[in-house]
Design an enzyme around this catalytic site. Structure first.
Site, PDB file in Angstrom:
ATOM      1  N   ASN A 112      60.938  68.239  51.715  1.00 32.47           N
ATOM      2  CA  ASN A 112      61.906  69.322  51.715  1.00 32.47           C
ATOM      3  C   ASN A 112      62.631  69.343  50.366  1.00 32.47           C
ATOM      4  O   ASN A 112      62.393  68.494  49.498  1.00 32.47           O
ATOM      5  CB  ASN A 112      62.893  69.200  52.883  1.00 32.47           C
ATOM      6  CG  ASN A 112      63.707  67.903  52.853  1.00 32.47           C
ATOM      7  OD1 ASN A 112      64.053  67.379  51.796  1.00 32.47           O
ATOM      8  ND2 ASN A 112      64.019  67.384  54.034  1.00 32.47           N
ATOM      9  N   ARG A 113      63.477  70.329  50.162  1.00 27.53           N
ATOM     10  CA  ARG A 113      64.130  70.491  48.862  1.00 27.53           C
ATOM     11  C   ARG A 113      64.914  69.242  48.459  1.00 27.53           C
ATOM     12  O   ARG A 113      64.798  68.765  47.329  1.00 27.53           O
ATOM     13  CB  ARG A 113      65.069  71.700  48.897  1.00 27.53           C
ATOM     14  CG  ARG A 113      65.702  72.013  47.536  1.00 27.53           C
ATOM     15  CD  ARG A 113      66.968  72.847  47.679  1.00 27.53           C
ATOM     16  NE  ARG A 113      66.723  74.137  48.267  1.00 27.53           N
ATOM     17  CZ  ARG A 113      66.540  75.262  47.581  1.00 27.53           C
ATOM     18  NH1 ARG A 113      66.564  75.248  46.253  1.00 27.53           N
ATOM     19  NH2 ARG A 113      66.358  76.404  48.201  1.00 27.53           N
ATOM     20  N   LYS A 114      65.696  68.698  49.389  1.00 25.79           N
ATOM     21  CA  LYS A 114      66.540  67.548  49.056  1.00 25.79           C
ATOM     22  C   LYS A 114      65.701  66.344  48.646  1.00 25.79           C
ATOM     23  O   LYS A 114      66.018  65.648  47.673  1.00 25.79           O
ATOM     24  CB  LYS A 114      67.437  67.191  50.247  1.00 25.79           C
ATOM     25  CG  LYS A 114      68.392  66.047  49.963  1.00 25.79           C
ATOM     26  CD  LYS A 114      69.304  65.770  51.150  1.00 25.79           C
ATOM     27  CE  LYS A 114      70.258  64.621  50.860  1.00 25.79           C
ATOM     28  NZ  LYS A 114      71.136  64.330  52.033  1.00 25.79           N
ATOM     29  N   GLU A 115      64.624  66.087  49.376  1.00 24.65           N
ATOM     30  CA  GLU A 115      63.757  64.941  49.054  1.00 24.65           C
ATOM     31  C   GLU A 115      63.136  65.102  47.671  1.00 24.65           C
ATOM     32  O   GLU A 115      63.073  64.143  46.889  1.00 24.65           O
ATOM     33  CB  GLU A 115      62.669  64.816  50.121  1.00 24.65           C
ATOM     34  CG  GLU A 115      63.199  64.348  51.472  1.00 24.65           C
ATOM     35  CD  GLU A 115      62.292  64.684  52.635  1.00 24.65           C
ATOM     36  OE1 GLU A 115      62.564  64.211  53.750  1.00 24.65           O
ATOM     37  OE2 GLU A 115      61.312  65.446  52.448  1.00 24.65           O
ATOM     38  N   ASP A 158      59.153  69.000  61.618  1.00 26.83           N
ATOM     39  CA  ASP A 158      58.137  68.453  62.525  1.00 26.83           C
ATOM     40  C   ASP A 158      57.209  69.561  63.018  1.00 26.83           C
ATOM     41  O   ASP A 158      55.982  69.396  63.074  1.00 26.83           O
ATOM     42  CB  ASP A 158      58.807  67.787  63.728  1.00 26.83           C
ATOM     43  CG  ASP A 158      59.670  66.598  63.345  1.00 26.83           C
ATOM     44  OD1 ASP A 158      59.502  66.078  62.230  1.00 26.83           O
ATOM     45  OD2 ASP A 158      60.500  66.194  64.179  1.00 26.83           O
TER      46      ASP A 158
END
Length: 327
Positions: free
Chosen positions: A207-210, A277
């Site tokens: 995701n963006r944060k990761e 998920d």
């Protein structure tokens, strides 16, 4: 907006029916206490919850398996549980959803991961975590790897990492090497600890944060996102990168240089829990059903958009997904 038609989606899902997909990663049991608050404790300034209900749900990698089951495939779950009451309950719930638990390694030296949430007056008041984050032992690694290798009919492997210790770097490499030698597609939902260990996979889905943290890239603009996607393709030497962007949808980067931006489908957002998920389960199902990555990404976008419209962690249903696609 680019679309996939209902008839094509049905063909893909029908093609995937009853095929086996492995889910390997950190499994957990989600426990909820539901009640009402009408007073404050005389012992401390905390609310007193009058418990009215207690429920249990599959969490972590097991929620991916639950989504796969809802989409008509046969998930086989590989992970780590304790030899305790929570572990026994977890297996029972998983099997009730049609999830094979043959790949679960039971370790008597650690507890089953349990996340207990306390809900009072429909507000989340507290969470209690019972877990151990130490890496899986060599016996557990060998058990999981051997179990995967003994399943000759796998049409996909999902690696679902929550940094709880199951996906060690050595197990990651062993699974990817085995899958690549046997032409089994591998789909990855990463976390920070082993972010760059997943080299040579079919699809890597941060995701963006990761991605922001791993690349030290603010990803505040479309150019930043494109730069991040291309950088991940290069550093991981994988076939495809799919970066999920919350309310901005997703962006797919293919190794041939093709980039596809997919706006979010969600009409209203109630709860984003579990959307990732649903997305990776839908992608793996679609590929097992002979879809290409663009079609799989579009279906995943619709599926995750539908589940975030509902409160709590829910799985996508085939009829609901097809009904919301254009004819």
């Amino acid at each position: 907006m680019i679309n996939i038609k209902r008839s094509r989606a049905k063909e893909i899902i029908d093609n995937a029916y009853n095929k086996y997909i492995a889910v390997v990663g950190d499994v957990m049991l989600d426990r909820f206490f539901w009640g009402t608050v009408s007073r404050v404790s005389p012992e401390a300034p905390v609310p007193v919850i009058d418990v009215e209900d207690e429920t249990f749900h599959l969490g972590g990698a097991a929620n991916v398996a639950k989504n796969l089951s809802s989409l008509g495939v046969k998930p086989i779950l590989y992970g780590l549980i304790g030899d305790d009451n929570s572990g026994h309950l977890f297996k029972s719930i998983a099997e009730d959803y049609g999830i094979s638990t043959q790949g679960l390694y039971s370790d008597s030296n650690r507890p089953t991961t349990v996340k207990t949430r306390i809900i009072g007056n429909n507000q989340h008041i507290a969470r209690i975590d019972r877990e151990e984050r130490n890496g899986i032992d060599v016996y557990g690694e060998n058990f999981i790897l051997n179990s995967i290798q003994n399943n000759k009919d796998l049409k996909g492997i999902i690696l679902e990492d929550y940094n709880k210790g199951v996906l060690s770097e050595s197990l990651i490499h062993s699974i990817i090497n085995y899958a690549n030698k046997n032409s089994i597609p591998v789909f990855v939902d990463p976390k920070k600890d082993n972010f760059f260990a997943y080299k040579g996979v079919t699809l890597f889905k941060p995701n963006r944060k990761e991605a922001q943290i791993a690349l030290n890239n603010p990803m505040a603009t479309k150019d930043n996102i494109i730069e991040a996607g291309k950088s991940l393709l290069d550093r991981l030497n994988c076939q495809n990168i799919l970066i999920t962007l919350g309310s901005e949808g997703m962006m797919l980067f293919e190794s041939d240089g093709t980039t596809l931006s997919v706006p979010t489908y969600a009409r209203k957002v109630s709860d984003v829990s579990g959307a990732g998920d649903t997305a990776i389960a839908t992608i793996a199902t679609s590929i097992a059903g002979n879809a290409d990555l663009k079609e799989a990404s579009l279906l995943a976008n619709y599926a995750s958009g539908l589940v975030v419209e509902k409160p709590g962690i829910v799985s996508i249903e085939i009829n609901e997904l097809l009904f919301n696609l254009p004819e």
